[in-house]
Every structure is written in structure tokens, then in C-alpha cells.
Write an enzyme that holds these catalytic residues in place. Structure first.
Site, PDB file in Angstrom:
ATOM      1  N   ASP A 140       0.866  -1.392   0.202  1.00  0.00           N
ATOM      2  CA  ASP A 140       0.141  -0.105  -0.103  1.00  0.00           C
ATOM      3  C   ASP A 140       0.936   1.215  -0.107  1.00  0.00           C
ATOM      4  OD1 ASP A 140      -2.313   1.876   0.709  1.00  0.00           O
ATOM      5  OD2 ASP A 140      -3.246   0.002   1.210  1.00  0.00           O
ATOM      6  N   HIS A 204      -3.557   5.991   3.314  1.00  0.00           N
ATOM      7  CA  HIS A 204      -4.411   4.876   2.725  1.00  0.00           C
ATOM      8  C   HIS A 204      -3.895   3.655   3.440  1.00  0.00           C
ATOM      9  CE1 HIS A 204      -5.781   2.110  -0.194  1.00  0.00           C
ATOM     10  NE2 HIS A 204      -6.625   2.658  -0.523  1.00  0.00           N
ATOM     11  N   SER A 529     -10.906  -0.538  -1.288  1.00  0.00           N
ATOM     12  CA  SER A 529      -9.713  -0.673  -0.345  1.00  0.00           C
ATOM     13  C   SER A 529     -10.110  -0.814   1.055  1.00  0.00           C
ATOM     14  CB  SER A 529      -8.836   0.669  -0.515  1.00  0.00           C
ATOM     15  OG  SER A 529      -8.502   0.976  -1.791  1.00  0.00           O
TER      16      SER A 529
END
Ligand SMILES: *[C@@H]1O[C@H](CO)[C@@H](O)[C@H](O)[C@H]1NC(C)=O
Ligand SMILES: *[C@@H]1O[C@H](CO)[C@@H](O)[C@H](O)[C@H]1NC(C)=O
Ligand SMILES: *[C@@H]1O[C@H](CO)[C@@H](O)[C@H](O)[C@H]1NC(C)=O
Ligand SMILES: *[C@@H]1O[C@H](CO)[C@@H](O)[C@H](O)[C@H]1NC(C)=O
Ligand SMILES: *[C@@H]1O[C@H](CO)[C@@H](O)[C@H](O)[C@H]1NC(C)=O
Ligand SMILES: *[C@@H]1O[C@H](CO)[C@@H](O)[C@H](O)[C@H]1NC(C)=O
Ligand SMILES: *[C@@H]1O[C@H](CO)[C@@H](O)[C@H](O)[C@H]1NC(C)=O
Ligand SMILES: *[C@@H]1O[C@H](CO)[C@@H](O)[C@H](O)[C@H]1NC(C)=O
Length: 738
Positions: A140, A204, A529
Site C-alpha cells: 500500500d 491509505h 480498499s
């Protein structure tokens, strides 16, 4: 640093609150409350530990006054006890040799990261100590290692199998939670926002990693929204960080390099919430390739389906050896009310942490405030540089489209209202007070503005509502069918991916829109996600119970135990939710599994027309395709059933499947097919499977025959032994696009 000051501030506020309570309640330092004194595992051959606990208290406090207040002594596995103590006494006990920790016996708040509770996966679920042997590789944007979600209190050193590492001297320190961290940037180009380390400048990766394996953090929230205990699904599992995404995106070269390392490092599960926007062939896609090699090494890759929904065949991660996850709602939603000068209140959707304190501001339609060089046609949508600062400054601007809010903010607006017909199943964050309204309310606001001399409005801080329709698949979630192999149903299942609270990078802002200056340790965001790491965690949870299960066995367990969803709420049915909604607790005891290993996937590829030569190159061993391409190559033993007939509406298809008994040794499973009555006939042969041992495999055939006029029709096959319901969807469709 500003960011660290912020977390300190949270900390101070937190303590300040407790202090205030103590004062107002008149509670003094000497008042007792209950503490857990934890002393690790039971000593070997230890007997009557309760008396040892009592004598230990006597040794420390020299009188029996304290021993009287022992509430509970652990006797079986854990060594420790619960006792009423003052703070001073608690501190004293903590210093005694043999005591691992002493902590207040607090009531847990059952809410937030709400998603796990929503799935019936409570803080108290049964857990294996081997959960901390499970390593989740998160590919990620990196991670914020100082986040409370990644503290390693009570975690021992990494499991022996771990071969990964942490880079030295890059302003990044691993611990026993984050046991490895690498970053990949083959082009060597870095933006000024990028940390040249595994540190996350976006948020994220921090969010996904903490959703999968974050520790428990009490009273986490986004400015009071979503308040509760933030936690990952497997709080004891280890995280290995592979940073593949930078401010300009995630490159295939880096993705593959990360897979290469993650496999060699010894991760158990790979969680990858990244995908392309167009479907690629299996061996032209870094994720599909990486996941194939992971599968060969008995590592399951869990992928996000993509955020290109709701159109058909928009899924981008769909290889049969990965688990593709759609995103669905939870029962908590964020609503933002808007009040006009006439007192009428409208309810929109957004995550608005700003408080205008009920103050009214002038309201103006963007159409009526074009910049000199712009036109009403673009200012009505509040597009970049379209608004006239002199006309919108200090006002609430109405925009005819859901936009980021950067233009209203840049033009000096105090707030923004977006009105359009986009789905409002997701609450978004904006850099200024804002709410997303439907067009009916929007047009009422226009009437009010047009008919009122000094039109005004205010926007309230968001409220939490209960979405009783949940779960349903979010509009943004990419849909099947599988664009390359329609006969493999995708996505595989759905999990919470809407308005999820989890840890965040302290250099990234809440909305990530320029002009926003809110830096937070936890943020609420949405996407496949976010659903992907829920499934990665559930896979890790299974792994802690069944360390020897293959990636396909874990995947099968997750799919066949998923809660059925309704096509009434989701018009794309299985193309939206696959087998259904993730149920981690059930998945550890599926009864039967549809297993497959490398040779099965190779045979599948042969059937797809991938030749021996290509496959030899992929595997670098003597892999060969079976001679005959038709009929004799076994079906891929997939836990769902999908038939695609492009040319005709007459269907005749036989699925061959084999299930492995992982439940009770003696078990009789009966098949139960539910399918809309009419056109198609489904037969299961044999329709009873009698097992006599664990690990036994039995095969059966499912025949689908008849004609269909509908573009898609679906039902299910359930194998039921009275204890387990092993459920697979059956989908028949004649068109990919509608
Ligand atoms: C290390 O990271 C912290 C956290 O963002 C930052 O404040 C600091 O400037 C960094 N130090 C170096 C030498 O990069
Ligand atoms: C929403 O309502 C349902 C049913 O009344 C309840 O079970 C659930 O706990 C509620 N959820 C929240 C977040 O309050
Ligand atoms: C109009 O837009 C330009 C950029 O295109 C910007 O520089 C200018 O400040 C804007 N003028 C007003 C009055 O908002
Ligand atoms: C409001 O007035 C504008 C012109 O200023 C007009 O274009 C628009 O149709 C009016 N809207 C309503 C709802 O009356
Ligand atoms: C409208 O606002 C102006 C300036 O604030 C004020 O002078 C005027 O009285 C207001 N008119 C009405 C009808 O409220
Ligand atoms: C392949 O299928 C055709 C048509 O069903 C059949 O005639 C042929 O014998 C099959 N070939 C093999 C090797 O099974
Ligand atoms: C179905 O699969 C089993 C196990 O692989 C195999 O023995 C059997 O021959 C297959 N049946 C058909 C009709 O392909
Ligand atoms: C088969 O499944 C349906 C729907 O789940 C159920 O109503 C029915 O009782 C089941 N039949 C048997 C024989 O278990």
C-alpha cells in the site's frame, strides 16, 4: 512537528476529561477501582494459585485488608487476578516481579470501527494465541508507525519463520507489531510530499493496515464522529509493510518487487487494495502475476474489486487464485443537516466535522457567481477557477454537482452544498462545511434563494444515523461478471467498505483536498480498499485456527460461510456481492471446503488457452497442460458456480466439484438447491454426501439445463449436515453488459 503536537493535544484532552470527571464526582486518589493484575501463563504444575495471589498481596501490602478485595483469580491457563486497588497500590503491584501488567478493568465501548461488530465479530470472539504468528503483508502507501493502532505492547518477537527486515536510518522504526517495512520505487523519482521510506504520507496504507491488524484504541473518533474502540480484525497479527504507492500512484514494477519480497519474507496473507482501471490478461497484470506466485507459495492474496461501479464488468482484480472483495455499507451512516433562513431543514450526506454554531450565512447559487473569465455554465458546478471571490466570500455556495469543494474554499466560501442525482450511499469529507443533497431538496433551495431577498443558511456538524437497510453493496463497488473468464464468478464476496474509521497518516488531511488543514490520527473513508483488509483479517483469523490450510481452502471457507444477500437490495445480485457478506466467525468452521492447488490452476489456465510453454515459463518447472483440452481437463474446483452462454439462451452445463470434509468425521450432507422456478433445471448428483473421516474428499456434479430469456438468473446450492450450511451461488447469464 505540528502533527505530533496534534496527537499530544488529543492525549492531553483525553486526560483532561478524566481529570474533570474525577473532580466533579468528588472522587479522590485513594478511591479504589478494579484492576487486572496479569502474570502471564500459568506456571508449570502450579496449584492453588489463588492462595499465591493472596500471599503476594500480603507481601506487598503487609496486611490482609487488600486481600479481602480480590475479585477473581485466574486458575487454568492464565496466571493473574482481579483486585480492587487505589492507583498507588496498582503502581506498586506493577513493580512486583512476575507481574506482566496491571490495567484498569474498564468497560469496553462496543461501537466504532463499527464494521467488526456489525458482522457479529465482537472484541470477545475466541482467538488463538497463534494469531501473533500470522503475518499480513500490506502492499500500500506505507504506514504511520507511531500510530497507537500499531503499538506492540505485549507482543513478543516476530515468529521464527519471518525473514523480512526493516530499513535502517530512514526515520522509520519497526517494532513487534510492524515487523518489517520496505519501500519500492524503481524509477527513483520522488515528489516533495513523498517520504523516501516506508512512512505513509497519504493515509491509505495506515488505514488499511489498521483495519486488518490494528490494536485496540479506545475512544478513537474523527472529531467525535464514529467514537468508540478502533480495532483491526486480528489485533495480535503482525504487519509487514510493502510501500508500493507514491503521490503519483502505484507502479507495476514496484508491485511485483513487493510480491517478490513478501513471498520470500514469509508473510501468510497479502492484502492489496490497489488495482488498475481496465481489465488485463492474467499474465499481463502485476497483481495477478504476483498473486499467482503467492498462491504457489501457499499465500492467499486478498484484493479490492475496484471502485469503478456500478456498471457491469467493471471489476479489475479477478484472477481465480485471488479473493476479490466488493464493498458494502454498515448500519452507521453520517447525515449532515442544512437549515435555511426560513427555518426549513434538509438532510444531506457528508462527513462534516466543522461546527458553524448555528450561525446563518448568506447563500448563493454558483451559477450566479461566475468569475470574470468564467461562465455560469461552469460556475454552477463550482469547477476550478470558476467562482467570483467577491460574490461568494463568506457565503454558502450551492453547486450543481458533487465536487471536492476546493474551488468554493479557494474562493473564500464558508460552506458548500452539492445537489445532484449521484447516489448518496457514501459520506465524503470536504475541506469546508458541506453537505450532499438530492435534487429535490436542491430545487427547493433554489426556489428559496430566488424568492428571498437575503437568503441565508447554515450547515450543521454531521450526526450519526442508523442505516437499517445495511448491508447493501455501495454504488462505487466494481461489478462482475469477470471480463476475462466469465465462468469464474467475481467478485467473490463483499465486506464493509463504506465510512470506515481507521488510523491515518499525521501528515495527510481529512479530505486530502488542498486547503484542508485538519490533521488527525483516525479518519473515515470509503472504498473497496477498505473492505479488502476486513477480508485479509478474516483470512488471517482462519489461518490462526487452521495453519495448514491452503489459500483456496481459506478462500472457500470465507465464501461458503458468507451471509446471503438480497438481490432486491442489489440489482446486480451476485455481480455486486458474489457469495455474500463476510462472516469471519462462521468462516473458521465451514464444514466442507472446495480446495484447489497449483496444478488445478495450471489446468484451468490450459483450458483458457494458455499453452504449456507459457506456463512452463511462469512456473519454471515441468508444468504441462494435459493433452485433451475439452471435457477431460477437470473444472477448476471453485466455491461458486457461473455459466455464461453468449450465443444462445439454451443452457446445458455440467460442473464437476470436489469437497473436502473439515468438520465432523462422520457427516451426512444433503444438497439443497434454491433457484427461481421456471426455465432452468438444476440437478445435483449425488445429492447426498456421506463422509466417514476428516480430510475425506467426495465429488459431485451440478447440471444446469434449460432455456433462459433473462440476462441473468441466480440461486444457490447449499450442502447441509444439520450443523454447517456450505453455500455456493449459482449464476447463469447470457450477456456481460446488462
Ligand atoms: C522523521 O519523520 C517525522 C515525522 O513525520 C518528521 O517530523 C521528521 O522531520 C523526519 N525526520 C527526518 C530526518 O526526515
Ligand atoms: C441500528 O438498529 C439495529 C436494529 O434496531 C440495531 O441492532 C443496531 O445496533 C443499530 N446500530 C447502531 C449503529 O446503532
Ligand atoms: C478568477 O479566476 C482567476 C483564475 O482563473 C483567479 O486568478 C482570479 O482571482 C479569479 N477572480 C475572482 C474575482 O475570483
Ligand atoms: C432562479 O433564478 C434563475 C435566474 O436568476 C433561474 O435561471 C432559475 O430557473 C430560477 N430557479 C428557480 C427554481 O426558480
Ligand atoms: C438584507 O440585508 C441587508 C444588509 O445586511 C439589510 O440592510 C437588509 O435590511 C436586509 N433585508 C431583509 C429583508 O432582511
Ligand atoms: C473433444 O470434444 C469432442 C466433441 O465433444 C469429442 O468428439 C472429442 O472426442 C473430444 N476430445 C477428447 C480428447 O476428449
Ligand atoms: C470429476 O472430478 C473427479 C475428481 O477430479 C474425477 O474423478 C471425475 O472423473 C470427474 N468427472 C467428470 C465428469 O469430469
Ligand atoms: C432448502 O432451503 C430452503 C431455503 O433456504 C429451505 O426453506 C428449505 O427448508 C431447505 N430444504 C431442506 C430439505 O433442507
Amino acid at each position: 512537528m505540528e502533527c505530533q503536537r496534534l496527537s499530544l493535544l488529543h492525549c492531553l484532552l483525553f486526560h483532561g476529561l478524566i481529570l474533570a470527571l474525577l473532580v466533579t464526582n468528588g472522587v479522590s486518589q485513594s478511591d479504589k477501582k478494579s484492576y487486572v493484575v496479569y502474570m502471564g501463563n500459568q506456571p508449570k504444575g502450579g496449584s492453588s494459585t489463588a492462595s499465591l495471589h493472596t500471599s503476594m498481596l500480603q507481601d506487598v501490602f503487609g496486611s490482609d485488608s487488600v486481600t479481602k478485595s480480590v475479585l477473581y483469580s485466574y486458575k487454568r491457563t492464565i496466571n493473574g487476578f482481579v483486585v480492587e486497588l487505589t492507583e498507588d497500590e496498582a503502581r506498586k503491584i506493577a513493580g512486583v516481579s512476575g507481574v506482566v501488567s496491571v490495567f484498569p478493568n474498564e468497560k469496553k465501548i462496543l461501537h466504532t470501527t463499527r464494521s467488526w461488530d456489525f458482522m457479529g465479530f465482537s472484541e470477545q470472539v475466541q482467538r488463538q494465541t497463534s494469531e501473533s504468528d500470522v503475518i499480513i503483508g500490506v502492499l500500500d502507501t506505507g504506514i504511520w508507525p507511531e500510530s497507537e493502532s500499531f503499538n506492540d505492547h505485549g507482543l513478543g518477537p516476530p515468529p521464527d519463520k519471518w525473514k523480512g527486515s526493516c530499513p535502517a536510518a530512514t526515520n522509520f522504526t519497526c517494532n513487534n507489531k510492524i515487523i518489517g517495512a520496505q519501500f519500492y520505487r524503481s524509477n527513483g523519482l520522488f515528489n516533495s510530499d513523498d517520504f523516501i521510506s516506508p512512512r505513509d504520507s497519504d493515509g491509505h496504507g495506515t488505514h488499511t493496515a489498521s483495519t486488518a491488524a490494528g490494536r485496540l484504541v479506545n475512544r478513537a473518533s474523527l472529531f467525535g464522529l464514529g467514537t468508540g474502540t478502533a480495532r483491526g480484525g486480528v489485533p495480535s497479527a503482525r504487519i509487514a509493510v510493502y510501500k508500493i504507492c507514491w503521490s503519483d500512484g502505484c507502479y507495476d514494477a514496484d508491485i511485483l518487487a513487493a510480491f517478490d519480497d513478501a513471498i520470500a519474507d514469509g508473510v501468510d496473507i497479502i492484502s492489496l487494495s490497489v488495482g488498475s482501471t481496465i481489465p488485463n490478461d492474467y499474465f499481463r497484470d502485476s497483481i495477478s502475476i504476483g498473486a499467482f506466485h503467492a498462491m504457489r507459495n501457499r499465500i492467499l492474496t486478498v484484493n479490492s474489486a475496484g471502485n469503478q461501479g456500478p456498471g457491469r464488468a467493471t471489476i479489475t482484480n479477478f484472477s481465480p487464485w485471488t479473493l476479490s472483495v466488493a464493498a458494502s455499507t454498515i448500519d452507521r451512516k453520517f447525515l449532515t443537516r442544512v437549515k435555511l433562513g426560513n427555518g426549513v431543514i434538509y438532510e444531506g450526506v457528508s462527513i462534516n466535522t466543522f461546527d458553524l454554531k448555528n450561525k446563518m450565512y448568506p447563500i448563493i447559487h454558483g451559477r450566479n457567481a461566475p468569475n470574470r473569465s468564467s461562465t455560469p455554465a461552469s460556475s454552477r458546478f463550482c469547477l476550478g477557477n470558476s467562482l467570483n471571490r467577491n460574490l461568494v466570500k463568506g457565503k454558502i455556495v450551492v453547486c450543481d454537482r458533487l465536487v471536492s469543494g476546493s474551488e468554493p474554499l479557494a474562493a473564500g466560501a464558508i460552506g458548500a452544498l452539492f445537489q445532484d442525482n449521484r447516489p448518496r450511499d457514501v459520506a465524503r469529507s470536504f475541506p469546508l462545511p458541506a453537505s450532499h443533497l438530492d435534487m429535490v431538496d436542491g430545487s427547493r433551495i433554489f426556489v428559496y434563494i430566488n424568492s428571498t431577498r437575503n437568503a441565508s443558511a447554515t450547515i450543521f456538524k454531521s450526526d450519526e444515523g442508523n442505516d437499517t437497510m445495511a448491508p447493501y453493496v455501495a454504488s462505487f463497488s466494481s461489478r462482475g461478471p469477470n471480463p476475462i473468464t466469465p465462468d469464474i464468478l467475481k467478485p467473490d464476496l463483499t465486506a464493509p467498505g463504506v465510512d470506515i474509521l481507521a488510523a491515518w497518516s499525521l501528515v495527510s488531511t481529512v479530505s486530502e483536498v488542498s486547503g484542508d488543514d485538519r490533521l488527525v490520527p483516525f479518519n473515515i473513508i470509503s472504498g473497496t480498499s477498505m473492505s479488502c483488509p476486513h477480508v485479509s483479517a478474516a483470512a488471517a483469523y482462519i489461518k490462526s485456527f487452521h495453519p495448514t490450510w491452503s489459500p483456496s481452502a481459506i478462500k472457500s471457507a470465507l465464501m461458503t460461510t458468507a451471509s446471503p444477500m438480497s438481490s432486491g437490495m442489489n440489482s446486480d445480485a451476485e455481480f455486486a456481492y458474489g457469495s455474500g457478506h463476510l462472516n469471519p466467525l462462521k468462516a473458521i468452521n465451514p464444514g466442507l471446503i472446495y480446495d484447489s492447488d497449483e496444478v488445478d490452476y495450471v489446468n484451468f489456465l490450459c483450458r483458457q488457452g494458455y499453452g504449456t510453454r507459457l506456463l512452463e515459463q511462469v512456473t519454471r518447472d515441468d508444468t504441462t497442460c494435459p493433452e485433451a483440452r475439452n471435457g477431460t481437463v477437470p473444472d477448476l474446483n471453485y466455491p461458486s458456480f457461473s455459466v455464461f452462454t453468449s450465443s444462445s439462451t439454451t443452457v446445458s452445463h455440467v460442473f464437476n466439484r470436489t469437497v473436502t470434509n473439515v468438520g465432523s468425521p462422520m457427516a451426512v450432507y444433503r444438497s439443497n438447491v434454491s433457484f427461481p422456478t421456471g426455465a432452468l433445471k438444476i440437478r445435483v448428483n449425488p445429492d447426498v454426501l456421506s463422509f466417514t473421516s476428516v480430510g475425506e474428499k467426495l465429488s459431485f456434479e451440478v447440471t444446469v439445463e434449460g432455456t433462459t430469456v433473462e440476462s441473468m438468473v441466480s440461486g444457490s446450492l447449499v450442502w447441509d449436515d444439520g450443523e454447517h450450511r456450505v453455500r455456493s451461488p449459482i449464476v447463469v447469464f447470457v450477456s456481460i453488459s446488462t
